[in-house]
Scaffold this motif. Structure first.
Motif, PDB file in Angstrom:
ATOM      1  N   LEU A 141      30.370  39.781  27.254  1.00 51.65           N
ATOM      2  CA  LEU A 141      31.265  39.194  28.251  1.00 51.65           C
ATOM      3  C   LEU A 141      32.525  40.015  28.504  1.00 51.65           C
ATOM      4  O   LEU A 141      33.485  39.509  29.075  1.00 51.65           O
ATOM      5  N   ALA A 142      32.498  41.290  28.127  1.00 51.08           N
ATOM      6  CA  ALA A 142      33.687  42.128  28.321  1.00 51.08           C
ATOM      7  C   ALA A 142      34.064  42.268  29.784  1.00 51.08           C
ATOM      8  O   ALA A 142      35.247  42.401  30.118  1.00 51.08           O
ATOM      9  N   ASP A 143      33.082  42.250  30.667  1.00 57.11           N
ATOM     10  CA  ASP A 143      33.338  42.443  32.094  1.00 57.11           C
ATOM     11  C   ASP A 143      33.018  41.176  32.882  1.00 57.11           C
ATOM     12  O   ASP A 143      32.575  41.240  34.022  1.00 57.11           O
ATOM     13  N   THR A 144      33.249  40.024  32.236  1.00 54.71           N
ATOM     14  CA  THR A 144      32.931  38.734  32.847  1.00 54.71           C
ATOM     15  C   THR A 144      34.150  37.818  32.768  1.00 54.71           C
ATOM     16  O   THR A 144      34.775  37.698  31.718  1.00 54.71           O
ATOM     17  N   TYR A 145      34.463  37.187  33.891  1.00 56.91           N
ATOM     18  CA  TYR A 145      35.537  36.200  33.943  1.00 56.91           C
ATOM     19  C   TYR A 145      34.919  34.812  33.987  1.00 56.91           C
ATOM     20  O   TYR A 145      33.961  34.563  34.730  1.00 56.91           O
ATOM     21  N   VAL A 146      35.444  33.886  33.192  1.00 60.46           N
ATOM     22  CA  VAL A 146      34.933  32.518  33.147  1.00 60.46           C
ATOM     23  C   VAL A 146      35.891  31.595  33.902  1.00 60.46           C
ATOM     24  O   VAL A 146      37.043  31.409  33.503  1.00 60.46           O
ATOM     25  N   LEU A 147      35.392  31.052  34.977  1.00 63.92           N
ATOM     26  CA  LEU A 147      36.169  30.182  35.862  1.00 63.92           C
ATOM     27  C   LEU A 147      35.756  28.737  35.620  1.00 63.92           C
ATOM     28  O   LEU A 147      34.849  28.202  36.262  1.00 63.92           O
ATOM     29  N   GLY A 148      36.392  28.104  34.640  1.00 68.23           N
ATOM     30  CA  GLY A 148      36.178  26.677  34.420  1.00 68.23           C
ATOM     31  C   GLY A 148      36.914  25.901  35.495  1.00 68.23           C
ATOM     32  O   GLY A 148      38.093  26.143  35.758  1.00 68.23           O
TER      33      GLY A 148
END
Length: 312
Positions: free
Chosen positions: A97-104
């Protein structure tokens, strides 16, 4: 027993989605954008109804500048941490997940915490059912408001993110229970833009009978609303799909045993337990590995230029 009634009302809420279109607009709301380069993937998370744990922003990868919004809910937060650790352990420490943004999705875009009155304790489901009519009457206004805001609101959240950041990433949708319902309505427009990478839905009442994307209760006859319009096969717009259903989850595997377990176990029943105990959850590794493969594949693709489409 009141928790059983809360869950049954959640099913009625999903049924309301099928019967009515959203009429309210979420409006234009401010959006806090992480200070970092554009991610290759954004994971959009819609937690389950009545998920009241605290808002907890998380940096899911030690190699990342991205910190989540914190609205993922305990179940999905635990899954993302598990997937990151499992991938790193199998790949010489390489981060997933180094290049992943988590949009809760926050309550402004997705008001999942609908207030549902408690019902009197009862010994069995038969004693609860007579109380459900009054319970639904008392809560239907709040439920409809949640749907009217959430379905357009989630699109607003995504569009606000893109406007504020200048990024046009691929999106993975992860929805739990009610969250699966409202996210399924986002698939079509994201696919038309070429930005839908995949979908992971947990405990969905819309699980269609025979859906090949099911992991877990593969012999299920379908979710409570799985034979109605807007079921999981009708709304699907990506080949990368997981319908995760723990056996005896009354939402997606509504057998007599599942109903009885919901009555007897309430908040400890299968529908409430997704990812909370990874060591004992038989199918979590399969779910994590398939999810991870989508992230890895997306990282190897060129960026999504604004206004252009990349068909997945």
């Amino acid at each position: 027993m009141h928790k059983v009634a809360r869950f049954l009302t959640g099913i009625l809420l999903s049924a309301l989605v099928c019967a009515s279109a959203p009429i309210a607009s979420a409006g234009d709301m401010g959006f806090d954008v992480p200070v970092a380069d554009c991610p290759s993937t954004v994971v959009v998370v819609a937690r389950g109804n009545d998920s009241r744990d605290s808002v907890t922003p998380v940096r899911y990868s030690p190699q990342s500048d991205f910190v989540s919004t914190g609205w993922e809910g305990e179940n999905i937060r635990t899954f993302l941490q598990f997937a990151e650790n499992r991938h790193a352990a199998a790949n010489q420490g390489q981060s997933l997940l180094a290049d992943t943004y988590v949009l809760g999705l926050s309550e402004e875009y997705y008001p999942a915490d609908v207030s549902i009155p408690e019902v009197t304790d009862a010994a069995d489901l038969g004693a609860v059912l007579p109380q459900l009519g009054g319970l639904v009457t008392d809560t239907v206004s709040g439920l409809k408001n949640s749907l009217d805001v959430s379905i357009p609101g989630i699109r607003t959240a995504i569009e606000n993110y893109e406007t504020s950041s200048g990024c046009t990433p691929g999106y993975i949708l992860i929805g739990y229970s009610l969250g699966a319902t409202v996210l399924s309505f986002q698939e079509s427009w994201l696919a038309e833009k070429g930005q839908l990478v995949g979908t992971l839905y947990l405990g969905s009442v819309h699980q269609s009978p025979g859906d090949p994307a099911v992991i877990g209760a593969i012999a299920s006859a379908g979710g409570v609303l799985g034979r109605l319009p807007y079921n999981s096969l009708e709304t699907a717009r990506s080949p990368n799909r997981i319908m995760y259903c723990i056996p005896d989850d009354v939402a997606c595997d509504p057998t007599p045993t599942a109903v009885q377990r919901a009555v007897d176990e309430a908040s400890d029943s299968p529908h409430a337990q997704y990812f909370l105990d990874p060591e004992s959850e038989v199918h979590i590794g399969e779910v994590a590995d398939r999810f991870s493969s989508w992230i890895v594949e997306e990282h190897g693709k060129p960026a999504h230029p604004a206004g252009q489409q990349t068909i997945h």
